[in-house]
Design an enzyme around this catalytic site. Structure first.
Site, PDB file in Angstrom:
ATOM      1  N   ASP A  45      -0.415  -6.257   0.373  1.00  0.00           N
ATOM      2  CA  ASP A  45      -0.843  -5.944  -0.994  1.00  0.00           C
ATOM      3  C   ASP A  45       0.040  -4.860  -1.609  1.00  0.00           C
ATOM      4  OD1 ASP A  45      -2.956  -7.718  -0.651  1.00  0.00           O
ATOM      5  OD2 ASP A  45      -4.292  -6.152   0.092  1.00  0.00           O
ATOM      6  N   HIS A  96     -12.613  -5.351   1.897  1.00  0.00           N
ATOM      7  CA  HIS A  96     -11.248  -5.449   1.363  1.00  0.00           C
ATOM      8  C   HIS A  96     -11.137  -6.643   0.412  1.00  0.00           C
ATOM      9  CE1 HIS A  96      -6.786  -4.978   1.702  1.00  0.00           C
ATOM     10  NE2 HIS A  96      -6.841  -6.247   1.355  1.00  0.00           N
ATOM     11  N   GLU A  97     -11.576  -7.818   0.868  1.00  0.00           N
ATOM     12  CA  GLU A  97     -11.474  -9.017   0.030  1.00  0.00           C
ATOM     13  C   GLU A  97     -12.432  -8.961  -1.151  1.00  0.00           C
ATOM     14  OE1 GLU A  97      -9.013 -10.954   0.416  1.00  0.00           O
ATOM     15  OE2 GLU A  97      -8.436 -10.010   2.309  1.00  0.00           O
ATOM     16  N   HIS A 139     -10.724  -7.088  -3.924  1.00  0.00           N
ATOM     17  CA  HIS A 139      -9.810  -7.944  -4.691  1.00  0.00           C
ATOM     18  C   HIS A 139     -10.579  -8.802  -5.697  1.00  0.00           C
ATOM     19  CE1 HIS A 139      -6.096  -7.036  -2.677  1.00  0.00           C
ATOM     20  NE2 HIS A 139      -6.538  -7.418  -1.496  1.00  0.00           N
TER      21      HIS A 139
END
Length: 275
Positions: free
Chosen positions: A171, A91-92, A95
């Protein structure tokens, strides 16, 4: 009732009667001494009051932080499972990759995942991606790319695991708010045009967005424009992540191992991989 020896120590006079007689015979002197004593007591009390106020001024502001720290210490935490840690890492990483390739006004400064989280059933994110702001003026393209960056983690989950997780809720909130503001406040929609949907209350001097203020037809078109901005941003994020899958994988794997990557480590990853 007076102790001559004590008085001789406190007031070294040759004749004790010089002290005793004026006090017993001279009412004015006696009153003067009493007034001086009262003033002395009041002065000492005032000094003590000031010192107490200073002490309270130092202690009271710290009480909320002490209570908060105590509360945090009492909150039970649990370790993330290997599956949860992997999900947070991708997930990170999503980003970080999307922000690096799409945003010109920010630089990816730090990416981390948290090996432990609060044991309270919350669905908050188990990581964070921090960006360093380089410029503070965003045009329409940069704002759309910023929305794609917000959706980078959401899209990375879909590409890697074929599903989505509740950790992306923040988000989605930020991405939706940016798209809504572009259409309803900033005039960044060719379909809606330069119209503001901000409705002001003259009495309270405050305002709020009212998407219905120009009627249902305009509201429907505005809603469709907001949805289009979000959908386009999702596709843009997906395109970046598919083209840079190797970088996504490397960042995610290093996060699983180290739990945190700083700007120098991220720059090294981006520079040594053939794009």
């Amino acid at each position: 009732c007076y102790n001559k020896k004590v008085l001789k120590i406190l007031i070294p006079l040759k004749n004790f009667s010089e002290v005793l007689m004026p006090l017993s015979n001279n009412k004015e002197a006696h009153m003067s001494l009493s007034s001086g004593f009262v003033i002395f007591v009041l002065f000492v009390g005032f000094i003590l009051f000031i010192l107490l106020g200073c002490a309270l001024g130092l202690i009271i502001p710290k009480i909320p932080s002490i209570a908060k720290k105590k509360k945090e210490e009492n909150v039970q935490k649990r370790k993330l499972s290997p599956e949860e840690l992997e999900t947070a890492a991708y997930h990170e990483a999503g980003h970080a990759v999307v922000c690096h390739f799409l945003l010109k006004n920010v630089q990816v400064d730090n990416v981390k995942i948290f090996p432990t989280v609060k044991f309270d059933g919350s669905t908050g994110s188990a990581g964070e991606t921090r960006n360093l702001r380089l410029e503070f003026t965003d045009d329409m393209k940069e704002m759309k790319n910023s929305i794609a960056c917000d959706l980078g983690g959401y899209v990375a989950e879909e590409l890697k695991f074929g599903t989505h997780y509740p950790g992306a809720s923040d988000d989605l909130f930020h991405a939706s708010a940016k798209a809504r503001n572009m259409v309803l406040l900033f005039g960044m929609s060719d379909v809606i045009g330069p119209i503001s949907f901000m409705e002001y209350d003259d009495a309270s001097q405050t305002g709020k967005i009212n998407i219905l203020m120009y009627g249902n037809d305009i509201a429907y078109k505005a809603s469709c424009e907001i949805q289009k901005i979000l959908n386009d941003a999702e596709e843009r994020a997906k395109d970046v992540l598919i083209k840079n899958k190797d970088i996504l994988e490397q960042i995610a794997q290093e996060l699983i191992e180290k739990h945190e990557l700083v700007e120098e480590e991220l720059s090294l990853i981006f520079s040594r991989i053939n794009l």
